[in-house]
Write a protein that holds these residues in place. Structure first.
Motif: not given
Length: 480
Positions: A343-355
């Motif tokens: 299961i993925p984890k929630t991260i800061p939106w600014s760190e999502v990038g290209d995955g």
């Protein structure tokens, strides 16, 4: 005759095994007319969940087993026939005696340990299969007539959805988000806490919400049947019905938005990995599938990308751009798809990038085989996956939504029986979130409850009834 009889018994045994599998995963038996196409999906699911080698071994094993059952059953019946032929006098007397006993026990209803002594299950099974085929063919003809009738089919665009003009509409399906997530004692505590906290956060940001229950046309899988039922207002519970409706021009909710000319309509489909011509039927100006979202990270079992990434891509590609008209979007979130590991984890939106950041998260997650085969772990991880999906969606609305944002989100079906339980309902939660009070005022007569978590007293509708209720509530003549 013996070989043919044995082969028939072997085929019935294979169909029984398919019934067991389909009942476990989809809550229904195997349909010999419609369901062969789903075997490809099953192979793809095993490949995505357990790897290509496991899928290859599984396919080879299934083929070998099927051939072995047919051949060995035919040889067994042939051997019995030869033994009887060599001992015809004894076989005749024995058959006469056993046949007489069987007829008498069947007539008297004799039972042993609650089961009939004289079983007629094989004959009943053949009759049941024949009846299913007859009903399937009849249903195909009758449904075509039903789908041709559309109460909103000829409604001009300027008379549709007038109560939502100027709103950015987001319709979101959360994979396998069913009633069990909210009510099962082993799952509910974490999910309920997430929903209550999300409701509070939305209220603090000026949003309000109402929720209820919908009874899905599918269970455990075949998500596209739930999607199409919700959007078209037709009860689409098998593949033939789906093909019939998507080959026609019955109006979906999404197409209604397109017909008005007042919205740009798009689809975010991370679960779609090849051509999807149905996008045209649904009235979507543009469809972004898994290949169009720019994801460079790893798959999370079946799910091609985390929900948070899919939503961030939606913001980058469509929602965050300047437009001359509002946006209507259909988004499918897949992180809560079985086998619920990793299961993925929630991260800061600014760190999502290209995955790419998800590589370490995926590597550190649990193994699908360890979770899916454990009756306790599978429930726990299913609940965690739903929490992740709901949090990702609500986080997105709070960060990128505004006073014109309207969100409709729901589950497409219940999870499979191992999670939802035997004989579970097909109910799924549905909620509408809006910043503008007038949007929710228009559905005050629905009887939905405040907040994102419907309770026992919230109304339960067939999923196919939603389209007309929705178009009526937000039409020009709605009085409330």
């Amino acid at each position: 005759v013996a070989v043919v009889a044995g082969a028939v018994l072997g085929a019935l045994t294979i169909l029984n095994l398919l019934d067991i599998g389909f009942n476990e995963f989809l809550g229904r038996g195997f349909n010999v007319v419609l369901d062969w196409i789903l075997l490809d999906d099953a192979e793809a699911y095993v490949k995505d969940s357990l790897g290509g080698t496991a899928a290859t071994v599984a396919v080879i094993g299934v083929v070998v087993l099927a051939v072995a059952v047919l051949v060995l059953m035919a040889l067994a019946v042939l051997r019995i026939g030869n033994v009887m032929a060599r001992n015809s006098a004894v076989a005749t007397r024995t058959t006469l005696v056993l046949g007489t006993v069987w007829v008498m026990c069947a007539a008297l209803g004799v039972q042993v340990a609650g089961a009939p002594f004289a079983s007629r299950s094989t004959t009943a099974l053949v009759q049941d299969r024949a009846e299913r085929v007859r009903k399937t063919l009849k249903d195909e003809r009758e449904f075509a007539k039903v789908a041709a009738v559309d109460t909103y089919g000829d409604t001009p665009g300027d008379q549709l959805l007038t109560g939502l003009r100027g709103k950015d509409m987001i319709f979101t399906f959360i994979e396998s988000y069913g009633r069990a997530a909210i009510e099962d004692p082993a799952i509910a505590p974490g999910v309920d806490k997430t929903l209550k906290n999300a409701t509070k956060r939305l209220n603090e940001a000026g949003f309000a919400s109402k929720s209820g229950w919908l009874t899905s046309a599918t269970y455990g899988g075949s998500s596209w049947l739930g999607h199409s039922t919700f959007l078209t207002g037709l009860w689409i519970d098998n593949q033939n019905r789906y093909r019939t409706v998507t080959a026609g021009d019955h109006m979906s909710i999404t197409r209604a938005f397109q017909r008005t000319g007042a919205w740009r309509t798009v689809g975010i489909m991370p679960g779609v990995q090849k051509a999807w011509p149905e996008g045209k039927f649904y009235g979507l100006d543009h469809v972004y599938d898994s290949r169009d979202l720019g994801y460079k990270g790893p798959k999370f079992s079946w799910s091609t990308m985390p929900d948070q990434y899919a939503l961030k891509a939606f913001e980058r590609l469509e929602h965050g751009k300047k437009r001359d008209k509002p946006l209507m979007s259909e988004i499918i979130l897949t992180s809560s798809h079985q086998p619920w590991a990793p299961i993925p984890k929630t991260i800061p939106w600014s760190e999502v990038g290209d995955g790419s950041v998800y590589k370490a998260i995926q590597k550190a997650g649990k193994k699908p085989a360890d979770v899916f085969t454990d009756p306790d772990k599978v429930k726990t991880e299913y609940g965690r996956s739903v929490q992740y999906s709901v949090n990702s969606l609500i986080d997105y609305v709070l960060k990128y939504g505004n006073k014109n944002t309207v969100l409709v989100f729901l589950g497409d079906h219940q999870p499979l029986a191992r999670v939802s339980g035997d004989n579970a309902s097909r109910d799924v939660p549905v909620a509408i979130v809006a910043h503008d009070k007038a949007v929710l005022d228009r559905i005050s007569h629905w009887g939905w409850q405040d907040g994102l978590m419907p309770g026992d007293k919230a109304p339960v509708w067939k999923m196919s009834s939603f389209r007309d209720r929705f178009l009526d509530a937000y039409g020009p003549n709605r009085s409330y």
